[in-house]
Design a protein around this motif. Structure first.
Motif, PDB file in Angstrom:
ATOM      1  N   ILE A  52       1.502  -6.070  -1.129  1.00 64.83           N
ATOM      2  CA  ILE A  52       0.232  -6.338  -1.826  1.00 64.83           C
ATOM      3  C   ILE A  52       0.433  -7.506  -2.788  1.00 64.83           C
ATOM      4  O   ILE A  52       1.558  -7.816  -3.168  1.00 64.83           O
ATOM      5  CB  ILE A  52      -0.266  -5.103  -2.628  1.00 64.83           C
ATOM      6  CG1 ILE A  52       0.847  -4.567  -3.542  1.00 64.83           C
ATOM      7  CG2 ILE A  52      -0.761  -4.012  -1.699  1.00 64.83           C
ATOM      8  CD1 ILE A  52       0.407  -3.489  -4.496  1.00 64.83           C
ATOM      9  N   GLU A  53      -0.670  -8.149  -3.164  1.00 62.79           N
ATOM     10  CA  GLU A  53      -0.586  -9.264  -4.114  1.00 62.79           C
ATOM     11  C   GLU A  53      -0.181  -8.766  -5.491  1.00 62.79           C
ATOM     12  O   GLU A  53       0.655  -9.328  -6.160  1.00 62.79           O
ATOM     13  CB  GLU A  53      -1.947  -9.977  -4.204  1.00 62.79           C
ATOM     14  CG  GLU A  53      -2.163 -11.041  -3.136  1.00 62.79           C
ATOM     15  CD  GLU A  53      -1.094 -12.136  -3.202  1.00 62.79           C
ATOM     16  OE1 GLU A  53      -0.863 -12.682  -4.306  1.00 62.79           O
ATOM     17  OE2 GLU A  53      -0.460 -12.420  -2.158  1.00 62.79           O
ATOM     18  N   ARG A  54      -0.834  -7.668  -5.912  1.00 58.16           N
ATOM     19  CA  ARG A  54      -0.581  -7.096  -7.243  1.00 58.16           C
ATOM     20  C   ARG A  54      -1.012  -5.645  -7.211  1.00 58.16           C
ATOM     21  O   ARG A  54      -1.691  -5.210  -6.262  1.00 58.16           O
ATOM     22  CB  ARG A  54      -1.373  -7.856  -8.313  1.00 58.16           C
ATOM     23  CG  ARG A  54      -2.879  -7.844  -8.041  1.00 58.16           C
ATOM     24  CD  ARG A  54      -3.695  -8.421  -9.181  1.00 58.16           C
ATOM     25  NE  ARG A  54      -5.108  -8.474  -8.789  1.00 58.16           N
ATOM     26  CZ  ARG A  54      -5.947  -7.443  -8.836  1.00 58.16           C
ATOM     27  NH1 ARG A  54      -5.519  -6.248  -9.239  1.00 58.16           N
ATOM     28  NH2 ARG A  54      -7.207  -7.575  -8.458  1.00 58.16           N
ATOM     29  N   PRO A  58      -7.057   0.597 -12.504  1.00 57.90           N
ATOM     30  CA  PRO A  58      -7.723   1.891 -12.349  1.00 57.90           C
ATOM     31  C   PRO A  58      -9.127   1.714 -11.789  1.00 57.90           C
ATOM     32  O   PRO A  58      -9.887   0.862 -12.268  1.00 57.90           O
ATOM     33  CB  PRO A  58      -7.765   2.431 -13.791  1.00 57.90           C
ATOM     34  CG  PRO A  58      -6.631   1.758 -14.481  1.00 57.90           C
ATOM     35  CD  PRO A  58      -6.511   0.405 -13.860  1.00 57.90           C
ATOM     36  N   GLY A  59      -9.444   2.451 -10.734  1.00 53.90           N
ATOM     37  CA  GLY A  59     -10.780   2.390 -10.123  1.00 53.90           C
ATOM     38  C   GLY A  59     -10.930   1.267  -9.109  1.00 53.90           C
ATOM     39  O   GLY A  59     -11.943   1.168  -8.419  1.00 53.90           O
ATOM     40  N   GLU A  60      -9.941   0.420  -8.960  1.00 57.33           N
ATOM     41  CA  GLU A  60     -10.037  -0.732  -8.065  1.00 57.33           C
ATOM     42  C   GLU A  60      -9.440  -0.410  -6.689  1.00 57.33           C
ATOM     43  O   GLU A  60      -8.488   0.366  -6.585  1.00 57.33           O
ATOM     44  CB  GLU A  60      -9.260  -1.899  -8.679  1.00 57.33           C
ATOM     45  CG  GLU A  60      -9.404  -3.197  -7.901  1.00 57.33           C
ATOM     46  CD  GLU A  60      -8.550  -4.324  -8.498  1.00 57.33           C
ATOM     47  OE1 GLU A  60      -8.877  -5.493  -8.254  1.00 57.33           O
ATOM     48  OE2 GLU A  60      -7.551  -4.022  -9.176  1.00 57.33           O
ATOM     49  N   THR A  61     -10.014  -0.987  -5.638  1.00 60.49           N
ATOM     50  CA  THR A  61      -9.453  -0.855  -4.284  1.00 60.49           C
ATOM     51  C   THR A  61      -8.937  -2.217  -3.837  1.00 60.49           C
ATOM     52  O   THR A  61      -9.642  -3.212  -3.950  1.00 60.49           O
ATOM     53  CB  THR A  61     -10.542  -0.376  -3.296  1.00 60.49           C
ATOM     54  OG1 THR A  61     -11.056   0.862  -3.762  1.00 60.49           O
ATOM     55  CG2 THR A  61      -9.987  -0.214  -1.897  1.00 60.49           C
ATOM     56  N   LEU A  62      -7.717  -2.234  -3.362  1.00 61.50           N
ATOM     57  CA  LEU A  62      -7.129  -3.484  -2.865  1.00 61.50           C
ATOM     58  C   LEU A  62      -6.712  -3.310  -1.410  1.00 61.50           C
ATOM     59  O   LEU A  62      -6.412  -2.198  -0.979  1.00 61.50           O
ATOM     60  CB  LEU A  62      -5.878  -3.846  -3.663  1.00 61.50           C
ATOM     61  CG  LEU A  62      -6.016  -4.369  -5.089  1.00 61.50           C
ATOM     62  CD1 LEU A  62      -4.633  -4.717  -5.632  1.00 61.50           C
ATOM     63  CD2 LEU A  62      -6.911  -5.600  -5.115  1.00 61.50           C
ATOM     64  N   ALA A  63      -6.662  -4.413  -0.677  1.00 62.64           N
ATOM     65  CA  ALA A  63      -6.183  -4.354   0.714  1.00 62.64           C
ATOM     66  C   ALA A  63      -4.713  -4.761   0.760  1.00 62.64           C
ATOM     67  O   ALA A  63      -4.295  -5.690   0.073  1.00 62.64           O
ATOM     68  CB  ALA A  63      -7.000  -5.306   1.573  1.00 62.64           C
ATOM     69  N   ALA A  64      -3.927  -4.022   1.562  1.00 58.45           N
ATOM     70  CA  ALA A  64      -2.542  -4.433   1.831  1.00 58.45           C
ATOM     71  C   ALA A  64      -2.536  -5.203   3.137  1.00 58.45           C
ATOM     72  O   ALA A  64      -3.348  -4.939   4.032  1.00 58.45           O
ATOM     73  CB  ALA A  64      -1.641  -3.212   1.938  1.00 58.45           C
ATOM     74  N   GLN A 134       5.130  -5.978  -4.213  1.00 61.37           N
ATOM     75  CA  GLN A 134       4.236  -6.991  -4.771  1.00 61.37           C
ATOM     76  C   GLN A 134       4.752  -8.411  -4.553  1.00 61.37           C
ATOM     77  O   GLN A 134       5.954  -8.620  -4.426  1.00 61.37           O
ATOM     78  CB  GLN A 134       4.070  -6.723  -6.276  1.00 61.37           C
ATOM     79  CG  GLN A 134       3.342  -5.426  -6.555  1.00 61.37           C
ATOM     80  CD  GLN A 134       3.926  -4.696  -7.750  1.00 61.37           C
ATOM     81  OE1 GLN A 134       3.781  -5.144  -8.869  1.00 61.37           O
ATOM     82  NE2 GLN A 134       4.604  -3.593  -7.494  1.00 61.37           N
ATOM     83  N   ALA A 135       3.817  -9.354  -4.543  1.00 65.46           N
ATOM     84  CA  ALA A 135       4.202 -10.763  -4.414  1.00 65.46           C
ATOM     85  C   ALA A 135       5.159 -11.063  -5.550  1.00 65.46           C
ATOM     86  O   ALA A 135       4.916 -10.681  -6.684  1.00 65.46           O
ATOM     87  CB  ALA A 135       2.956 -11.640  -4.495  1.00 65.46           C
ATOM     88  N   GLY A 136       6.239 -11.737  -5.258  1.00 62.57           N
ATOM     89  CA  GLY A 136       7.248 -11.979  -6.288  1.00 62.57           C
ATOM     90  C   GLY A 136       8.413 -11.031  -6.146  1.00 62.57           C
ATOM     91  O   GLY A 136       9.407 -11.150  -6.853  1.00 62.57           O
ATOM     92  N   GLY A 137       8.276 -10.055  -5.254  1.00 62.97           N
ATOM     93  CA  GLY A 137       9.433  -9.215  -4.926  1.00 62.97           C
ATOM     94  C   GLY A 137       9.542  -7.929  -5.706  1.00 62.97           C
ATOM     95  O   GLY A 137      10.403  -7.107  -5.412  1.00 62.97           O
TER      96      GLY A 137
END
Ligand code: ATP
Length: 342
Positions: A52-54, A58-64, A134-137
């Motif tokens: 994932i990017e980051r 809380p409450g947020e949905t992110l795509a992997a 996460q991006a950055g390892g």
């Protein structure tokens, strides 16, 4: 491996640390034990890796970008590392009976040559680790103990295996009461006990410490276990000595790209092993598991402490050059080729 926890060693420390002291780490590890198996008792996990990017707020949905299921767990990684290093290795662990990932995990271990005849199935899921890469390892990890933390009952045949082992290798991802039971059983049978300090972060019970022939923390774990600073070689050494004062026979500290420090036992000089330089560091996941397990293999084979450290360093160096934990474990041939090239 946390980049922030690496040591900054001065030149003097590095030069003096090159001194090699040939000493047998344990009188108990004689030639007659060479063919006895290494028995690893510990965790096995399905690692679900999501790049994932980051982290989501809380409450947020992110795509992997993807999801990958890879075999892991410190016990399984260490068993696989020892078997890949060419030593007969048995794994005593617990798989979730109804978990489809159990097939993948069993297959991965068997594929590395690990004997699973004393591993068992229990109700519920396998141990599972959700790894947010996460991006950055940086990794954020959520562990579901699953079968690793379910009730354990050592069978008579498992007890027999442990009593006749060349050595027993433990970590801290199963109930500590099981570690203590196994360590006491091994100690009563004269079987050397190795404990990798990775896993749960609490203190180690004095009764367990007193059973340990080798305790192997990284410097972060060493600081947590002792409550002492581990910012430089002198501090690492003092903290490791405090564990020996608590009853541990020898302490093997993993220092990432700075190598390792072994306190071989009372009355013996510490041995400092620098890391073997990796041309490219791709992923350090599992390097610690690989290092501890291959050190145990080398000791079981009768190598002296300095040679055992070099063997484990070569394995660790190879491990960090490939992605993943289990898939990155080197074969015996690769370790020997790297050592020959030094
Ligand atoms: N960047 C590196 N280059 C070469 N060798 C390395 C590197 N990182 C680790 N190693 C080798 O692997 C050994 C174990 O690594 P490390 O100290 O990172 O263990 P750890 O902190 O328990 O690792 P992890 O928790 O990531 O499995 C080191 O002592 C060293 O010999």
């Amino acid at each position: 491996m946390l980049a922030s926890r690496r040591l900054h060693l001065n030149t003097k420390a590095r030069v003096s640390s090159r001194r090699v002291v040939a000493i047998s780490p344990r009188a108990a590890l004689t030639d007659s034990m060479v063919q006895k198996p290494l028995v690893v008792v510990g965790s096995v996990n399905a690692d679900l890796v999501l790049p994932i990017e980051r982290l989501p707020r809380p409450g947020e949905t992110l795509a992997a970008a993807s999801i990958e299921t890879v075999p892991g767990g410190k016990g399984a990684n260490q068993a696989a590392a020892a078997a890949r290093a060419g030593y007969p290795t048995s794994f005593i662990g617990q798989f979730g009976r109804d978990d489809p990932n159990a097939t993948l995990l069993r297959g991965a271990l068997a594929g590395c040559g690990v004997d699973l005849s004393h591993a068992v199935d229990v109700d519920g899921p396998c141990g599972t680790a959700l790894i947010l890469l996460q991006a950055g390892g940086e990794n954020s990890i959520i562990i579901v103990g699953g079968a690793n933390q379910a009730a354990w009952q050592l069978s008579d045949s498992a007890r027999q295996l442990l009593s006749g082992a060349g050595a027993v290798l433990l970590q801290r991802e199963i109930p500590e009461s099981v570690n203590l039971e196994v360590a006491l059983l091994a100690k009563a049978a004269g079987v050397p006990v190795f404990l990798d300090a990775g896993g749960v972060e609490g203190p180690i019970a004095p009764a367990l410490l007193a059973c340990l022939d080798v305790l192997s923390p990284n410097e972060t774990e060493l600081a947590r276990l002792t409550g002492l600073p581990t910012e430089g070689e002198e501090q690492v050494r003092a903290a490791a000595e405090s564990l020996m004062a608590a009853g541990v026979r020898s302490v093997l500290v993993k220092l990432g790209a700075d190598g390792s420090l072994l306190l071989p036992g009372a009355g013996s000089e510490p041995i400092r092993q620098l890391a073997i330089r990796a041309p490219e560091v791709v992923d350090t996941t599992g390097a610690g598991d690989c290092f501890t397990a291959t050190y145990a293999v080398a000791v079981l084979e009768g190598q002296d402490a300095a040679s055992a450290l070099r063997f484990a360093s070569a394995a660790g160096c190879l491990c960090v050059q490939r992605r993943g934990a289990m898939p990155s474990l080197p074969s015996r041939q690769e370790v020997e080729a790297l050592l020959a090239a030094q």
